[in-house]
Design a protein around this motif. Structure first.
Motif, PDB file in Angstrom:
ATOM      1  N   VAL A 288      68.444  63.875  21.935  1.00  0.00           N
ATOM      2  CA  VAL A 288      67.026  63.296  22.782  1.00  0.00           C
ATOM      3  C   VAL A 288      66.863  63.498  24.442  1.00  0.00           C
ATOM      4  O   VAL A 288      68.048  63.236  25.243  1.00  0.00           O
ATOM      5  N   ALA A 289      65.712  62.909  24.605  1.00  0.00           N
ATOM      6  CA  ALA A 289      65.427  63.019  26.096  1.00  0.00           C
ATOM      7  C   ALA A 289      65.561  62.379  26.968  1.00  0.00           C
ATOM      8  O   ALA A 289      64.420  61.377  26.379  1.00  0.00           O
ATOM      9  N   THR A 290      66.102  61.734  28.178  1.00  0.00           N
ATOM     10  CA  THR A 290      65.690  60.534  28.151  1.00  0.00           C
ATOM     11  C   THR A 290      64.884  60.594  29.587  1.00  0.00           C
ATOM     12  O   THR A 290      65.893  61.051  30.380  1.00  0.00           O
ATOM     13  N   PHE A 291      63.964  59.845  30.182  1.00  0.00           N
ATOM     14  CA  PHE A 291      63.760  59.541  31.106  1.00  0.00           C
ATOM     15  C   PHE A 291      64.220  57.646  31.743  1.00  0.00           C
ATOM     16  O   PHE A 291      63.132  57.092  31.032  1.00  0.00           O
ATOM     17  N   HIS A 292      64.997  57.347  32.248  1.00  0.00           N
ATOM     18  CA  HIS A 292      65.704  55.943  33.095  1.00  0.00           C
ATOM     19  C   HIS A 292      64.509  55.967  34.515  1.00  0.00           C
ATOM     20  O   HIS A 292      65.084  56.998  34.970  1.00  0.00           O
ATOM     21  N   ASN A 293      63.870  55.014  34.358  1.00  0.00           N
ATOM     22  CA  ASN A 293      63.621  54.517  35.675  1.00  0.00           C
ATOM     23  C   ASN A 293      64.389  53.922  36.788  1.00  0.00           C
ATOM     24  O   ASN A 293      64.425  52.298  35.470  1.00  0.00           O
ATOM     25  N   ARG A 295      64.971  51.659  39.683  1.00  0.00           N
ATOM     26  CA  ARG A 295      64.697  51.962  41.641  1.00  0.00           C
ATOM     27  C   ARG A 295      63.840  52.769  42.101  1.00  0.00           C
ATOM     28  O   ARG A 295      64.396  53.571  42.843  1.00  0.00           O
ATOM     29  N   ASP A 296      62.472  53.493  41.495  1.00  0.00           N
ATOM     30  CA  ASP A 296      61.776  54.189  41.266  1.00  0.00           C
ATOM     31  C   ASP A 296      62.354  56.011  41.471  1.00  0.00           C
ATOM     32  O   ASP A 296      61.526  56.263  42.066  1.00  0.00           O
ATOM     33  N   PHE A 297      63.638  56.189  41.096  1.00  0.00           N
ATOM     34  CA  PHE A 297      64.502  57.083  40.395  1.00  0.00           C
ATOM     35  C   PHE A 297      63.590  57.708  39.499  1.00  0.00           C
ATOM     36  O   PHE A 297      64.709  56.616  38.532  1.00  0.00           O
ATOM     37  N   ILE A 298      63.709  58.136  38.942  1.00  0.00           N
ATOM     38  CA  ILE A 298      63.491  58.827  37.360  1.00  0.00           C
ATOM     39  C   ILE A 298      64.805  59.369  36.946  1.00  0.00           C
ATOM     40  O   ILE A 298      64.573  60.572  37.644  1.00  0.00           O
ATOM     41  N   PHE A 299      65.744  59.173  35.650  1.00  0.00           N
ATOM     42  CA  PHE A 299      66.801  60.248  36.080  1.00  0.00           C
ATOM     43  C   PHE A 299      66.193  60.486  34.622  1.00  0.00           C
ATOM     44  O   PHE A 299      66.333  59.811  33.518  1.00  0.00           O
ATOM     45  N   PHE A 300      66.559  62.350  34.672  1.00  0.00           N
ATOM     46  CA  PHE A 300      66.306  62.441  32.709  1.00  0.00           C
ATOM     47  C   PHE A 300      67.618  63.405  32.777  1.00  0.00           C
ATOM     48  O   PHE A 300      69.051  63.971  33.106  1.00  0.00           O
ATOM     49  N   ARG A 301      68.306  62.476  31.438  1.00  0.00           N
ATOM     50  CA  ARG A 301      68.929  63.938  30.677  1.00  0.00           C
ATOM     51  C   ARG A 301      68.402  63.868  29.468  1.00  0.00           C
ATOM     52  O   ARG A 301      67.766  63.533  29.256  1.00  0.00           O
ATOM     53  N   PHE A 302      69.392  64.782  28.546  1.00  0.00           N
ATOM     54  CA  PHE A 302      69.034  65.612  27.586  1.00  0.00           C
ATOM     55  C   PHE A 302      70.818  65.129  26.436  1.00  0.00           C
ATOM     56  O   PHE A 302      71.325  65.463  27.065  1.00  0.00           O
ATOM     57  N   HIS A 303      70.569  64.724  25.677  1.00  0.00           N
ATOM     58  CA  HIS A 303      71.663  64.395  25.087  1.00  0.00           C
ATOM     59  C   HIS A 303      71.978  64.548  23.461  1.00  0.00           C
ATOM     60  O   HIS A 303      70.636  65.007  22.945  1.00  0.00           O
ATOM     61  N   ARG A 304      72.962  64.971  22.468  1.00  0.00           N
ATOM     62  CA  ARG A 304      72.854  65.141  21.242  1.00  0.00           C
ATOM     63  C   ARG A 304      73.656  63.735  21.491  1.00  0.00           C
ATOM     64  O   ARG A 304      74.653  63.208  21.823  1.00  0.00           O
ATOM     65  N   TYR A 305      73.504  62.885  19.842  1.00  0.00           N
ATOM     66  CA  TYR A 305      74.157  61.546  19.674  1.00  0.00           C
ATOM     67  C   TYR A 305      74.304  61.367  18.539  1.00  0.00           C
ATOM     68  O   TYR A 305      73.973  62.763  17.439  1.00  0.00           O
ATOM     69  N   ILE A 306      75.469  61.485  17.970  1.00  0.00           N
ATOM     70  CA  ILE A 306      75.609  60.877  16.647  1.00  0.00           C
ATOM     71  C   ILE A 306      76.307  59.606  16.511  1.00  0.00           C
ATOM     72  O   ILE A 306      76.533  58.658  16.646  1.00  0.00           O
TER      73      ILE A 306
END
Lengths: 359, 304
Positions: A288-293, A295-306
Motif C-alpha cells: 500500500v502506498a499512502t499519501f497523507h496530508n 497541515r499542508d505537508f504530504i507524507f508518502f509512505r510505502f508499506h506491506r501489510y498483513i
C-alpha cells in the motif's frame, strides 16, 4: 530624620523592596516624624504602600510594562507569572477533586485544542455529495484515467547531472510505482521532452530536482495537457536507511491511500497522485502506498501489510519515504514563463495564520 | 612631439605603468584600447602613435583609430567607425579603413573582430537555451518549515492512520474473499452474546483434540519453510480458504481459546507455538496476551 526599621507590613513584598530607594525606608508606619513637613510625605508614602499592598492583593490597575526600571519590571513580571501558574495549578487540583467526587457523573473530559481542531474553516472544503465537484471531476483531465480508459505510464527523470542519492531515489521510486521508467536527463529541455513523451504514450512526467546532492524538488506533470504540480521535497529516506524494513517491493500494483485531502485544491492534488498508480490494485501483493496530508505537508509512505485478524493489521515499511509540500499548480504542462498558474504558494499571504491550511 | 620609443622605454620596462598586470610568465595590459591584451612594444596604445582597435558595445562592433596628427587633442584622439553587422562586409570595412597601415595592426584587428563576433553568437544562442534560475532560500523560512514538518509528522500518526484505513477497507469488503476474517467476526460476536456457547464448547472439546492434531500437522508443515518468507502467510490463507474443515477447526479454536483462559498459559502456548513458528518465540508472552481476545494465532510479522 531617624532611620526607623522597615515595618513588618512591608516585608511580604520581599524582593521588591530591595530596589527601593532609601527614601522609602525612612518612613515608619508609626508616624514618628519630626516635623510637619515630614508628615505629608509620610502620608503619601503610606498611601503608596497601601495602594501597593492593594496592588499585590488584587490585580494591578497598571500593567507590568509601565514600570520603567528594567530590573524591577523583570521581577514584577516573574512574580506575576508565578502567581498565574499557582492559580492554574490550584484550578486544576480543584477540578480533579470535583471529578473524583462526582465519580461517574463527572462531565466528560474536555477535548484539548489542537491545530487540527482549530483549523480555520476553508470555504473550498469539498462536501462529499457536492454535485458540482462531482461534475468537475467527471470532466477534468483525470477523467480518462478514472473511467478506466488509460493506464498510467510514468517517466522519472532528474535535473542535470544528478548525484548518487538522487539517482538511487529515482530508482527506488521506479520500483514503487508500477510501469515507471527512469531516464537520464543529459541537459535536455523539458519543453522538448514533453512532446516526445506524449508521442510515446506516457501519462506522467516526474522530474526530481536536485540541490547539493540531495533531492529537493519534484515536478509532476500530467500528460497530455494535464496539470503540473511543483512540490518541495524534504526528508527523503532511502530504503537502506529505513529501520526494520522488509524486503524489496514486488511487482504487484499497490493500493493507494489518500488521507485528508479536503479542499478543492486538495482534491485535485489527490487525484493527481491517484492517477499515478494503476486502477486495479493487486491485493495479493499486499502493498500500500499512502499519501497523507497533514497541515499542508504530504507524507508518502510505502508499506506491506498483513491482517492478523479482523481487528489487527501489521504493517512493515518497505519503500522510500519523503514529504512533499505543494508550491504551485499549473494548468497546462510544464511552462514556467507562459503557463497559467492555478495556485501558487504565496508565503506572506498564506503563512500568516497558523491555523489556516490550503490542502 | 610623440616619442614612442621614449615612452615605451619608461613604461614598458623601467618604470611604472598603471595598466600593466604582471604574472610569472607574461604581462598583460589592462588598457581598454589595447588590441591584443598583452603588454608589448607593438601592442601598447600609449607607446604607439598610430594605433587601431576593435571594441564592442551592446552587440555592435566599432573600429577605433588613433593617428599622430591628433595626438595633441586627447578628446578627439580616437576615431570611431561603426562596422556592419555582416561579417564579410565588416572585414572589408576594416581593410579599407586601415589601408596602408602596418600589417600587424590590420591582422590583429581582424582577429579581434572575429573573436568578438564569435562570442556574440554564443551569447545569443545561450539565451535561447535553458537558463538555470537560482531561487534563494531564506534560512529562517527553511528552519520554520522544518519545524512545522516535524510537528505535522507527530500530529499525523501515520501508522495508526494507515492501519485504520486498511481495517476500514477490510470491513467494507474491498478485499473480497481473500481474507476470511469477517465470517469469524460475526461468529464470535454471536457466541459472546449467547450463553449457550459454553455448553457447545464442552461438547466440542472431544472433537477439538482430534482437530488439534490435524491443525498441528498443518502448522508443522509450515514450520519447515522459512518464517521470514511472507509468502507463508499467503499459503496459510490459501490453506484456510480451501477446506471447510479448517473453518470448523478455526471456530473451534476460538472456543478453545475461551476455554484456555481458564487453563494455564503454558499448555496453550504449546498448542500454538508451532503455528507461530520460530518467529514468535521471543515475543511469545506478548502474543499470548493477544490470544485472549482474538481469533487464530498468526505469525507476527515485523511491524514498523
Amino acid at each position: 530624620m531617624d532611620f526607623t526599621e522597615v515595618p513588618v507590613s512591608q516585608h511580604n513584598k520581599g524582593k521588591k523592596k530591595k530596589n527601593k530607594t532609601p527614601k522609602k525606608k525612612r518612613v515608619s508606619g508609626e508616624g514618628n516624624g519630626d516635623g510637619g513637613g515630614v508628615e505629608p510625605k509620610e502620608e503619601q508614602e503610606e498611601k503608596m504602600e497601601k495602594s501597593e499592598q492593594a496592588a499585590t492583593a488584587f490585580p494591578p490597575s497598571f500593567s507590568v510594562s509601565e514600570i520603567k526600571n528594567k530590573q524591577r519590571r523583570h521581577l514584577m513580571f516573574m512574580k506575576f507569572k508565578q502567581e498565574k501558574r499557582k492559580q492554574k495549578l490550584q484550578l486544576k487540583k480543584k477540578k480533579k477533586k470535583e471529578r473524583e467526587a462526582l465519580g461517574d457523573k463527572a462531565p466528560p473530559k474536555e477535548v484539548p485544542k489542537t491545530i487540527e481542531n482549530q483549523r480555520v474553516y476553508d470555504e473550498t472544503t469539498v462536501n462529499p455529495e457536492d454535485e458540482e465537484v462531482a461534475f468537475d471531476e467527471g470532466t477534468d483531465e483525470f477523467s480518462s484515467y478514472f473511467n478506466g480508459l488509460t493506464n498510467p505510464k510514468v517517466l522519472i527523470t532528474t535535473s542535470d547531472r544528478p548525484r548518487g542519492r538522487t539517482v538511487r531515489f529515482c530508482e527506488q521510486l521506479a520500483t514503487v510505482i508500477p510501469n515507471a521508467h527512469v531516464y537520464y536527463r543529459r541537459g535536455l529541455a523539458l519543453k522538448r521532452v514533453v512532446p516526445q513523451c506524449i508521442a510515446r504514450n506516457f501519462t506522467y512526467v516526474m522530474v526530481i530536482n536536485e540541490d547539493r546532492k540531495v533531492p529537493n524538488g519534484l515536478v509532476l506533470c500530467h500528460l497530455p495537457d494535464g496539470p503540473t504540480a511543483h512540490f518541495k521535497v524534504s526528508s527523503v529516506r532511502l530504503r537502506k536507511e529505513m529501520k526494520r524494513r522488509g524486503k524489496e517491493p514486488t511487482e504487484h500494483s499497490p493500493e493507494v491511500i489518500l488521507n485528508n485531502f479536503s479542499t478543492r485544491l486538495g482534491h485535485s492534488i489527490g487525484r493527481l497522485f491517484a492517477a499515478l498508480f494503476p486502477q486495479d490494485p493487486q491485493f495479493v501483493g499486499r502493498q500500500v502506498a499512502t499519501f497523507h496530508n497533514q497541515r499542508d505537508f504530504i507524507f508518502f509512505r510505502f508499506h506491506r501489510y498483513i491482517f492478523k485478524n479482523e481487528k489487527k493489521v501489521g504493517i512493515q515499511e518497505l519503500g522510500p519515504r519523503f514529504t512533499l509540500k505543494l508550491r504551485s499548480l499549473q494548468k497546462g504542462t510544464f511552462d514556467s514563463k507562459f503557463g497559467e498558474y492555478e495556485w501558487v504558494l504565496k508565503r506572506h499571504e498564506m503563512d500568516e495564520c497558523r491555523r489556516k491550511f490550503q490542502l | 612631439m610623440q616619442h614612442d620609443d621614449v615612452i615605451w622605454d619608461i613604461i614598458g620596462n623601467k618604470q611604472f605603468c598603471s595598466f600593466k598586470v604582471k604574472t610569472k610568465s607574461q604581462s598583460f595590459c589592462r588598457n581598454e584600447y589595447n588590441i591584443t591584451g598583452l603588454c608589448n612594444r607593438s601592442s601598447c596604445p600609449l607607446a604607439n602613435s598610430q594605433y587601431a582597435t576593435i571594441r564592442e558595445e551592446k552587440g555592435q562592433c566599432f573600429l577605433y583609430m588613433k593617428v599622430i596628427e591628433r595626438a595633441a587633442f586627447p578628446a578627439k584622439m580616437w576615431e570611431k567607425v561603426k562596422l556592419s553587422k555582416n561579417y564579410e562586409k565588416a572585414l572589408e570595412q576594416i581593410d579599407e579603413n586601415l589601408i596602408y597601415w602596418p600589417r600587424f595592426i590590420r591582422h590583429k584587428c581582424k582577429q579581434r573582430f572575429t573573436k568578438i563576433t564569435q562570442y556574440l553568437i554564443r551569447m545569443r544562442k545561450l539565451v535561447l537555451k535553458r537558463q538555470r534560475k537560482l531561487v534563494p532560500l531564506s534560512r529562517k523560512v527553511e528552519r520554520r518549515e522544518k519545524r512545522k514538518e516535524e510537528k505535522a509528522l507527530i500530529a499525523a500518526q501515520l501508522d495508526n492512520a494507515i492501519e485504520k484505513e486498511l481495517l476500514e477497507r477490510l470491513k467494507q469488503g474491498t478485499y473480497g474473499d481473500i481474507y476470511n476474517f469477517p465470517v469469524h467476526a460475526f461468529d464470535r460476536a454471536l457466541e459472546q452474546q449467547d450463553e449457550e456457547s459454553e455448553e457447545e464448547e464442552e461438547d466440542e472439546e472431544e472433537e477439538e483434540e482430534d482437530d488439534e492434531d490435524v491443525g498441528k500437522s498443518e502448522f508443522v508443515a509450515e514450520d519447515e519453510v522459512e518464517e521470514s518468507d511472507l509468502s507463508d502467510f499467503e499459503e496459510m490463507n490459501k490453506l484456510r480458504t480451501s477446506s471447510d474443515e479448517e473453518e470448523q477447526e478455526s471456530s473451534e479454536e476460538e472456543e478453545e481459546e475461551e476455554e484456555m483462559e481458564v487453563e494455564t498459559k503454558a499448555s496453550r502456548s504449546k498448542g500454538k507455538s508451532p503455528a507461530n513458528g520460530s518467529a514468535a518465540r521471543k515475543k511469545r508472552a506478548y502474543v499470548e496476551i493477544e490470544y485472549e481476545r482474538e481469533t487464530e494465532p498468526t505469525p507476527k510479522s515485523r511491524a514498523t
